[in-house]
Design a protein around this motif. Structure first.
Motif, mmCIF file in Angstrom:
data_model
loop_
_atom_site.group_PDB
_atom_site.id
_atom_site.type_symbol
_atom_site.label_atom_id
_atom_site.label_comp_id
_atom_site.label_asym_id
_atom_site.label_seq_id
_atom_site.Cartn_x
_atom_site.Cartn_y
_atom_site.Cartn_z
ATOM 1 N N SER A 7 -36.183 -33.670 13.299
ATOM 2 C CA SER A 7 -36.308 -32.085 13.494
ATOM 3 C C SER A 7 -35.792 -31.827 12.477
ATOM 4 O O SER A 7 -34.525 -32.064 12.536
ATOM 5 N N LEU A 8 -35.402 -30.363 12.131
ATOM 6 C CA LEU A 8 -35.462 -29.386 10.912
ATOM 7 C C LEU A 8 -33.457 -29.000 11.371
ATOM 8 O O LEU A 8 -33.977 -28.855 13.163
ATOM 9 N N SER A 9 -32.918 -28.872 10.987
ATOM 10 C CA SER A 9 -31.484 -28.754 10.975
ATOM 11 C C SER A 9 -31.416 -27.426 11.183
ATOM 12 O O SER A 9 -29.523 -26.701 11.162
ATOM 13 N N ILE A 10 -32.156 -26.644 11.946
ATOM 14 C CA ILE A 10 -32.139 -25.335 12.700
ATOM 15 C C ILE A 10 -32.505 -25.188 13.875
ATOM 16 O O ILE A 10 -32.985 -26.088 15.064
ATOM 17 N N ASN A 11 -31.988 -23.999 14.882
ATOM 18 C CA ASN A 11 -32.622 -23.771 16.213
ATOM 19 C C ASN A 11 -33.956 -23.171 15.658
ATOM 20 O O ASN A 11 -33.868 -22.157 15.613
ATOM 21 N N SER A 12 -34.872 -23.881 15.640
ATOM 22 C CA SER A 12 -36.672 -23.062 15.237
ATOM 23 C C SER A 12 -36.844 -22.409 15.682
ATOM 24 O O SER A 12 -37.319 -20.813 15.357
ATOM 25 N N GLU A 13 -36.749 -22.277 17.687
ATOM 26 C CA GLU A 13 -37.666 -21.601 18.390
ATOM 27 C C GLU A 13 -35.952 -20.001 18.060
ATOM 28 O O GLU A 13 -36.483 -18.909 18.065
ATOM 29 N N TYR A 92 -31.274 -30.004 1.204
ATOM 30 C CA TYR A 92 -31.726 -28.339 0.614
ATOM 31 C C TYR A 92 -32.989 -27.768 1.438
ATOM 32 O O TYR A 92 -32.993 -26.667 1.895
ATOM 33 N N ILE A 93 -33.452 -28.815 2.147
ATOM 34 C CA ILE A 93 -35.415 -28.241 2.690
ATOM 35 C C ILE A 93 -34.088 -28.562 4.154
ATOM 36 O O ILE A 93 -34.648 -27.641 5.174
ATOM 37 N N ASN A 94 -34.829 -29.692 4.924
ATOM 38 C CA ASN A 94 -34.016 -30.332 5.421
ATOM 39 C C ASN A 94 -32.857 -29.256 6.639
ATOM 40 O O ASN A 94 -33.069 -28.965 7.902
ATOM 41 N N GLN A 95 -31.823 -29.054 5.700
ATOM 42 C CA GLN A 95 -30.916 -28.755 6.703
ATOM 43 C C GLN A 95 -30.633 -27.421 6.219
ATOM 44 O O GLN A 95 -29.461 -26.665 6.021
ATOM 45 N N ILE A 96 -30.928 -27.017 5.396
ATOM 46 C CA ILE A 96 -31.294 -25.415 5.307
ATOM 47 C C ILE A 96 -30.373 -24.807 4.336
ATOM 48 O O ILE A 96 -29.033 -24.435 4.810
ATOM 49 N N ALA A 97 -29.624 -25.392 3.345
ATOM 50 C CA ALA A 97 -28.636 -25.434 2.645
ATOM 51 C C ALA A 97 -27.456 -25.439 3.471
ATOM 52 O O ALA A 97 -26.828 -24.464 3.746
ATOM 53 N N PHE A 98 -26.982 -26.294 3.892
ATOM 54 C CA PHE A 98 -25.817 -26.357 4.497
ATOM 55 C C PHE A 98 -25.348 -25.999 5.461
ATOM 56 O O PHE A 98 -24.060 -26.301 6.337
ATOM 57 N N SER A 99 -26.125 -24.859 5.958
ATOM 58 C CA SER A 99 -25.877 -24.207 7.336
ATOM 59 C C SER A 99 -26.375 -24.980 8.254
ATOM 60 O O SER A 99 -27.651 -24.666 8.408
ATOM 61 N N GLY A 100 -25.300 -25.184 9.355
ATOM 62 C CA GLY A 100 -25.514 -25.262 10.572
ATOM 63 C C GLY A 100 -26.357 -24.821 11.358
ATOM 64 O O GLY A 100 -25.895 -23.054 11.305
ATOM 65 N N ALA A 101 -27.237 -24.726 12.294
ATOM 66 C CA ALA A 101 -27.851 -24.121 13.361
ATOM 67 C C ALA A 101 -26.439 -23.271 13.872
ATOM 68 O O ALA A 101 -26.938 -21.722 13.696
ATOM 69 N N GLY A 124 -35.908 -19.243 1.459
ATOM 70 C CA GLY A 124 -36.666 -19.027 0.443
ATOM 71 C C GLY A 124 -37.732 -19.099 0.309
ATOM 72 O O GLY A 124 -38.798 -18.615 0.782
ATOM 73 N N PHE A 125 -37.629 -20.679 0.646
ATOM 74 C CA PHE A 125 -39.051 -21.530 0.523
ATOM 75 C C PHE A 125 -39.588 -21.070 1.858
ATOM 76 O O PHE A 125 -40.732 -21.179 2.529
ATOM 77 N N TYR A 126 -38.870 -21.240 3.094
ATOM 78 C CA TYR A 126 -39.071 -21.232 4.538
ATOM 79 C C TYR A 126 -39.609 -19.681 4.374
ATOM 80 O O TYR A 126 -40.804 -19.589 5.684
ATOM 81 N N SER A 127 -40.065 -19.195 3.704
ATOM 82 C CA SER A 127 -40.403 -17.860 3.998
ATOM 83 C C SER A 127 -42.079 -18.058 3.716
ATOM 84 O O SER A 127 -43.351 -17.116 3.811
ATOM 85 N N ALA A 128 -42.399 -19.159 3.655
ATOM 86 C CA ALA A 128 -43.935 -19.826 3.232
ATOM 87 C C ALA A 128 -44.056 -19.858 4.828
ATOM 88 O O ALA A 128 -45.722 -19.649 4.295
ATOM 89 N N PHE A 129 -43.655 -20.044 5.796
ATOM 90 C CA PHE A 129 -44.345 -19.759 7.319
ATOM 91 C C PHE A 129 -44.465 -18.494 7.889
ATOM 92 O O PHE A 129 -45.138 -18.686 8.966
ATOM 93 N N MET A 130 -44.128 -17.796 7.454
ATOM 94 C CA MET A 130 -44.574 -16.061 7.009
ATOM 95 C C MET A 130 -46.528 -16.593 7.202
ATOM 96 O O MET A 130 -47.098 -15.573 8.287
ATOM 97 N N VAL A 131 -47.616 -17.489 6.156
ATOM 98 C CA VAL A 131 -48.421 -16.995 6.354
ATOM 99 C C VAL A 131 -49.140 -18.520 6.338
ATOM 100 O O VAL A 131 -50.460 -18.890 5.930
ATOM 101 N N ALA A 132 -48.019 -19.619 6.324
ATOM 102 C CA ALA A 132 -48.921 -20.756 6.460
ATOM 103 C C ALA A 132 -49.034 -21.615 8.048
ATOM 104 O O ALA A 132 -47.824 -22.076 8.733
ATOM 105 N N GLY A 133 -49.722 -22.400 8.487
ATOM 106 C CA GLY A 133 -49.510 -23.129 9.308
ATOM 107 C C GLY A 133 -48.427 -24.383 8.645
ATOM 108 O O GLY A 133 -48.094 -25.325 10.221
ATOM 109 N N LYS A 134 -49.141 -25.019 7.559
ATOM 110 C CA LYS A 134 -48.695 -26.350 7.145
ATOM 111 C C LYS A 134 -48.093 -26.480 6.055
ATOM 112 O O LYS A 134 -48.666 -25.554 5.502
#
Length: 693
Positions: A7-13, A92-101, A124-134
């Motif tokens: 799971s990504l190291s953020i509170n996705s909800e 850089y991707i899984n932990q979202i740039a060093f910042s804990g949730a 910025g990369f996560y803006s992709a999930f605005m328009v993409a399911g995968k």
């Protein structure tokens, strides 16, 4: 590397609803974020190359590719930059740039509505999930011996990582668009968004439609077939002397002039060296105009422009254009595009662009901007204020320099740029201080003068010595007077500046002024009224008065007084009030030098300004007379028609003449209402019938 799931190291909800709220009104912004990341990756590799830490092939060409696939509803973004290792993907991707949730959400949850969530944190990369399911990532690091990595995530909550099969250095991001965002796989829509955000990106961007016919490939295969069949392909140009030039370097046009052929192969859809990156000395006038046309789609030529080029104390480049304003049809609003490292941020950001400069069109690039996480707004920083002040100062310097060195050009442009300058004076005190000596006005002769020049001419002063002498006398008189007397005298000694707001309506008054050799200024723009009010407040030696506000002594016979005409005034006041059914009408009888003038209307400057203010704020239900006297009807005792009315008060034609005189006076003051105009025309016909008998 081993396969990895997690799971990504953020509170996705919590985080993804915030991302979606941030991007709700700008779904297309993911293009900018992902392409910018690719550009950053290439910039990092360039730096490593300069430092000698990496050796690249001689034919290496940095580029970003965007591939749309309308059939599969996918988008690909490919760069040949620095790439990532498996550890870097985790970081850089899984932990979202060093910042804990927890820390992230606690720190920024209160700013979710301020568009200050995404940016500094590598989101910025996560803006992709605005328009993409995968979303998938295939990346290979520049480091020797690095292994490629494949990463994918559906919905942005769970991810999977495994060894990839990418063989070229760089990163490929694939977006599988959700149903609401299929539009972005359309070739024309995608190009439109890329043009909006990435027109001047510093790395070449190549666009491709995966479903389009490979015309270039087909042409190449056709050429190869011809070569194999023995058919030689000759491309030649023949000049006027019959000389033949073979090759594809040039071709003949219809008029016989040879021109360079366009380069073959795919071409980038962006301009990596926008005009503002060049030195002003290296840019031609036509290049400035072409840039203006291409960026702002305005085919009216700009009046002039300012090229900003600053390296210290901050890096700022840009071009500001003064457009030709057609105030009858155009709104007084320009477009200033803000860039950071050639990446488009937004239009007309008020923190950076002074409000009055919003009338201009232009582009400003400031890499030092303290952008917030979204890159779409700015942090409240004193640095930003300094940038704004610098831009304002450069504009004032350009205008004042033009006044001093190119007065003729300055006057030529004045009618177009004066609304902008006056608006700037109203909104920016520092700008007003820099520009106050360079504000000019058109007079009744069509010449341009400053206020001091106007006042000097009105006083008949032809030398600086005389002006200084007058000031000295006034100062001495004020010293000898009491405070109350000094205040009254100061008000009396203010220089009266006459002005015109409508040359057509006020033509009768203009003719009187010209006959007496009195000048006035032409102030016909909507902004002139608040501007002269500010002038009176900041420069208390001036008092502005419209030419129809009063009948000055200059227009009256010498030695004549209103008291001598008291009998005529009283009788005519009663007569006109009764005839016109206007009980509060003010009537003044004067002996004017011009016998042809029968009647005029005057309205005090204070009353008229109050009425204008009421109209501005839609205070139509209030009585204008509560703020001062209404219009005054001025009758010329030297006019034969006025004399006839006074002497023949019982004549059957007197009511007709009274109404006609009043309407004629009113017409020279303002347009008649619909009913009044109908009556005026009918009455005019009646008078002509009487004359015809």
């Amino acid at each position: 590397m081993m396969n990895e799931h997690g799971s990504l190291s953020i509170n996705s909800e919590n985080i993804f609803p915030i991302i979606k709220k941030w991007l709700y009104s700008d779904h297309d912004i993911f293009f900018r974020e992902i392409i910018s990341n690719g550009s950053d990756a290439i910039t990092k590799l360039k730096k490593l190359e300069l430092m000698g830490e990496v050796s690249l092939p001689e034919d290496n060409k940095y580029k970003i590719e965007v591939i749309v696939n309308p059939e599969e509803k996918t988008l690909k973004f490919i760069d040949n930059g620095i790439g990532m290792t498996a550890d870097e993907v985790k970081e850089y991707i899984n932990q979202i740039a060093f910042s804990g949730a927890t820390d992230f959400l606690n720190k920024y949850k209160d700013k979710a509505n301020e568009e200050q969530i995404i940016g500094h944190f590598g989101l910025g990369f996560y803006s992709a999930f605005m328009v993409a399911g995968k979303v998938t990532i295939d990346t290979l690091s520049w480091q020797e011996g690095a292994e490629s990595v494949h990463w994918e995530s559906e919905g942005g909550t769970e991810f999977a990582m495994e060894p990839g099969d990418r063989e070229e250095r760089g990163t490929e991001i694939t977006l599988f668009l959700n149903e609401d965002s299929y539009e972005f796989s359309n070739e024309y829509r995608a190009k439109e968004v890329i043009e909006k955000y990435c027109s001047f990106m510093p790395v070449e961007i190549f666009f491709k439609n995966a479903n389009a016919k490979e015309e270039a490939q087909e042409d190449l295969e056709e050429d190869l077939d011809k070569e194999e069949s023995g058919d030689d392909i000759i491309d030649a140009a023949v000049d006027e002397d019959g000389n033949v030039t073979e090759g594809d370097a040039a071709e003949k046009t219809e008029d016989g002039v040879r021109e360079e052929k366009k380069p073959k192969g795919p071409q980038p859809i962006n301009n990596t060296t926008p005009l503002w990156t060049k030195h002003p000395n290296d840019v031609t006038e036509e290049e400035y105009k072409e840039f203006y046309r291409n960026v702002f789609h305005d085919y009216k030529e700009p009046l002039f422009w300012i090229h900003l080029n600053m390296d210290y104390p901050f890096n700022l480049k840009g071009i500001l254009y003064f457009p030709k304003l057609n105030t009858e049809y155009d709104t007084l609003e320009g477009t200033i595009k803000l860039y950071s490292n050639q990446v488009f941020i937004a239009d007309n950001i008020k923190e950076v662009i002074p409000e009055f400069l919003m009338l201009l069109k232009g582009a400003i690039d400031c890499p030092d901007l303290p952008l917030n996480v979204s890159r779409s707004a700015l942090q409240n920083d004193g640095f930003v204020k300094k940038i704004s002040e610098y831009i304002s100062k450069k504009v004032a310097d350009k205008l004042s320099g033009m006044y001093k060195v190119e007065r003729e050009s300055y006057e030529k442009f004045w009618d177009d740029i004066s609304p902008f300058i006056k608006f700037g004076c109203l909104k920016d005190d520092k700008f007003r201080e820099k520009m106050k000596e360079y504000i000019i006005f058109k007079n009744l002769e069509g010449k341009y003068v400053t206020l001091p020049e106007y006042v000097k001419a009105a006083k008949g002063e032809t030398s600086e010595e005389k002006a200084e002498e007058t000031k000295a006398e006034e100062a001495k008189a004020e010293e000898n007077a009491s405070s109350d007397e000094a205040s009254e005298k100061k008000e009396e000694k203010k220089d009266i500046v006459y002005y015109v707001t409508n040359e057509q309506q006020q033509s009768q008054y203009i003719n009187l002024f010209k006959q007496e050799g009195i000048d006035a200024l032409i102030l016909t723009h909507n902004i002139d009224q608040p501007f002269i009010t500010q002038l009176e407040q900041s420069e208390d030696s001036y008092k502005f008065q419209r030419i129809d506000a009063d009948i000055t002594d200059s227009f009256q016979e010498d030695g004549h007084s209103e008291e001598a005409l008291k009998e005529e005034t009283d009788e005519l006041t009663e007569l006109f009030r009764k005839t016109l059914n206007k009980e509060k009408l003010e009537v003044k009888v004067l002996k004017l030098k011009n016998e042809k003038v029968s009647s005029m209307i005057t309205l005090s400057e204070e009353s008229r300004r109050m009425q204008d203010m009421m109209k501005m704020y839609n205070m139509y239900g209030m009585d204008p007379n509560m703020f001062g006297s209404s219009e005054t009807l001025v009758l010329n005792a030297n006019n034969k028609l006025v004399q006839y009315i006074f002497e023949q008060k019982d004549s059957q034609y007197v009511p007709l003449f009274c109404s006609q005189l009043y309407d004629l006076a009113l017409l020279s003051h303002k347009p008649l209402e619909a009913d009044a105009m109908t009556n005026f025309i009918s009455r005019s016909n009646e008078i002509m019938e009487i004359l015809a008998k």
